[in-house]
Design an enzyme around this catalytic site. Sequence first.
Site, PDB file in Angstrom:
ATOM      1  N   LYS A 100       0.844  -1.199   0.000  1.00 11.20           N
ATOM      2  CA  LYS A 100       0.000   0.000   0.000  1.00 11.20           C
ATOM      3  C   LYS A 100       0.883   1.254   0.000  1.00 11.20           C
ATOM      4  CE  LYS A 100      -0.445  -0.215   5.037  1.00 11.20           C
ATOM      5  NZ  LYS A 100      -1.286  -0.704   6.148  1.00 11.20           N
ATOM      6  N   ARG A 130     -10.885   0.253  15.037  1.00  6.81           N
ATOM      7  CA  ARG A 130     -10.670   1.091  13.872  1.00  6.81           C
ATOM      8  C   ARG A 130     -11.592   0.626  12.755  1.00  6.81           C
ATOM      9  NH1 ARG A 130      -4.755   1.250  11.114  1.00  6.81           N
ATOM     10  NH2 ARG A 130      -5.346  -0.867  10.543  1.00  6.81           N
ATOM     11  N   TYR A 156      12.871  31.435   5.714  1.00  4.19           N
ATOM     12  CA  TYR A 156      11.590  32.096   6.008  1.00  4.19           C
ATOM     13  C   TYR A 156      11.489  32.484   7.471  1.00  4.19           C
ATOM     14  CZ  TYR A 156       9.480  30.827   1.511  1.00  4.19           C
ATOM     15  OH  TYR A 156       9.167  30.713   0.190  1.00  4.19           O
ATOM     16  N   MET A 213       9.205  24.550   0.837  1.00  4.19           N
ATOM     17  CA  MET A 213       8.510  23.552   0.028  1.00  4.19           C
ATOM     18  C   MET A 213       9.497  22.742  -0.822  1.00  4.19           C
ATOM     19  SD  MET A 213       5.349  23.917  -2.651  1.00  4.19           S
ATOM     20  CE  MET A 213       4.105  24.313  -1.470  1.00  4.19           C
TER      21      MET A 213
HETATM   22  C1  LIG Z   1      -0.465  -1.740   6.718  1.00  2.77           C
HETATM   23  C2  LIG Z   1      -1.005  -3.008   7.250  1.00  2.77           C
HETATM   24  C3  LIG Z   1      -0.155  -4.092   7.524  1.00  2.77           C
HETATM   25  C4  LIG Z   1       1.351  -4.001   7.421  1.00  2.77           C
HETATM   26  O1  LIG Z   1       1.872  -3.513   8.624  1.00  2.77           O
HETATM   27  P1  LIG Z   1       3.470  -3.389   8.862  1.00  2.77           P
HETATM   28  O2  LIG Z   1       3.576  -2.911  10.250  1.00  2.77           O
HETATM   29  O3  LIG Z   1       3.959  -2.405   7.863  1.00  2.77           O
HETATM   30  O4  LIG Z   1       4.036  -4.743   8.635  1.00  2.77           O
HETATM   31  C5  LIG Z   1      -0.723  -5.290   7.926  1.00  2.77           C
HETATM   32  N1  LIG Z   1      -2.068  -5.404   8.073  1.00  2.77           N
HETATM   33  C6  LIG Z   1      -2.907  -4.385   7.842  1.00  2.77           C
HETATM   34  C7  LIG Z   1      -4.365  -4.596   8.009  1.00  2.77           C
HETATM   35  C8  LIG Z   1      -2.411  -3.145   7.431  1.00  2.77           C
HETATM   36  O5  LIG Z   1      -3.251  -2.130   7.212  1.00  2.77           O
END
Ligand SMILES: *Cc1c(COP(=O)(O)O)cnc(C)c1O
Length: 360
Positions: A33, A131, A257, A306
């Site tokens: 991801k 969550r 800045y 930036m």
């Molecule tokens: C992002 C995620 C992971 C991976 O977690 P890491 O700590 O990067 O290994 C695993 N499970 C879910 C549901 C996630 O959202």
Amino acid sequence: MSILNIYLDRIDHNLKYLKSLIPEKSELIAVVKSNAYGHGAVEIAEFLEKRNIKRFAVASAKEGKILREGGINSNIIVFYPDPSDLSQIIKYSLEPAIYSKQIWKNFTYELIKFNKSSFPVHIKFNTGLNRIGFNMNEIDWIIKNLVSSAFKINSVYSHLSSSEEEKNNPFTDNQIELFEKIKIPFQNIDKNIKYHLLNSSGVFNYHDHNYDWFRVGISLYGYSNNKLWDDNLIPVAELNSKIIQIHKVKKDESVGYNSGWISKRDSLIATVAIGHADGIGRYFGNGKTYVTVNDKRARIIGNICMDMLMLDVTEIDCKEGDKVILFDKINSATKFAESGDTISYELLSGIGQRVIRNYI
Ligand SMILES: *Cc1c(COP(=O)(O)O)cnc(C)c1O
């Protein structure tokens, strides 16, 4: 110009180490991801496919679409599908996590519309993170509705809240216990369903509680949430940029800045071509963070802009065009992130699109 060098062979090392902790029959889900935590989702997934990794996970359908369009044919789980993503999930043969009655109903409607049945899905349970996920008391509803659904449950999973915290952690122990209870009714209806609970820290800390699959992201890229575990991993990426100008400033002159830094002596200031738009947030400014210039540590001074940031290089032998290393194998992203009160996950996933990814 800023470059993220990605040393792919280091992933092999990390993979090997992760696999050494978990029995061989457990299958690794590579979490790619957020553009593979900034490392480039298609390139990383392509590399991992060659290493026989057959399962990937992303957060959204859009990320899944990018992988499919990049030629990735393996199974792709979508952890957090939005109801509006569902037609894309079908179109690109992605496997959604079903985490609530609402998403179950929306997706069922969509599958009927497309005349699909036995569509592979993953059922996500909330065991304490609060969550996302079904609650325990919805198991009966799931089992009852499954018969007439268009789903085939490929796996049932949950996610730990505190997997990196020291054992014995009663919160985590409770999550594991709840997950064990969740498994039973599913095992009774279908022996082929797989189970998974552990993320990277879970693998390091709770590998005695491994299940059929495990989901790892950050550790593939060479980081963990604990210095001890870090020793067994190799950070895959090096982020570098360049000095584009050097200024002489006199004592009591200001830099950047809002005169964010005032010189206490005659100084040499190097301007580096990377800024908060590239993922180096303002919280790394004002003297908190160091980078490396010609093997010497140089402090980031003043407010990060930036597109640029400034270094005090008064005591460093350097010139315009010299390379500046923000993080690498030695001064890792974890260490860099800590100096800005954040974590490697945020730093890596925030590396901007302007930064060129260079695969080695
Ligand atoms: C992002 C995620 C992971 C991976 O977690 P890491 O700590 O990067 O290994 C695993 N499970 C879910 C549901 C996630 O959202």
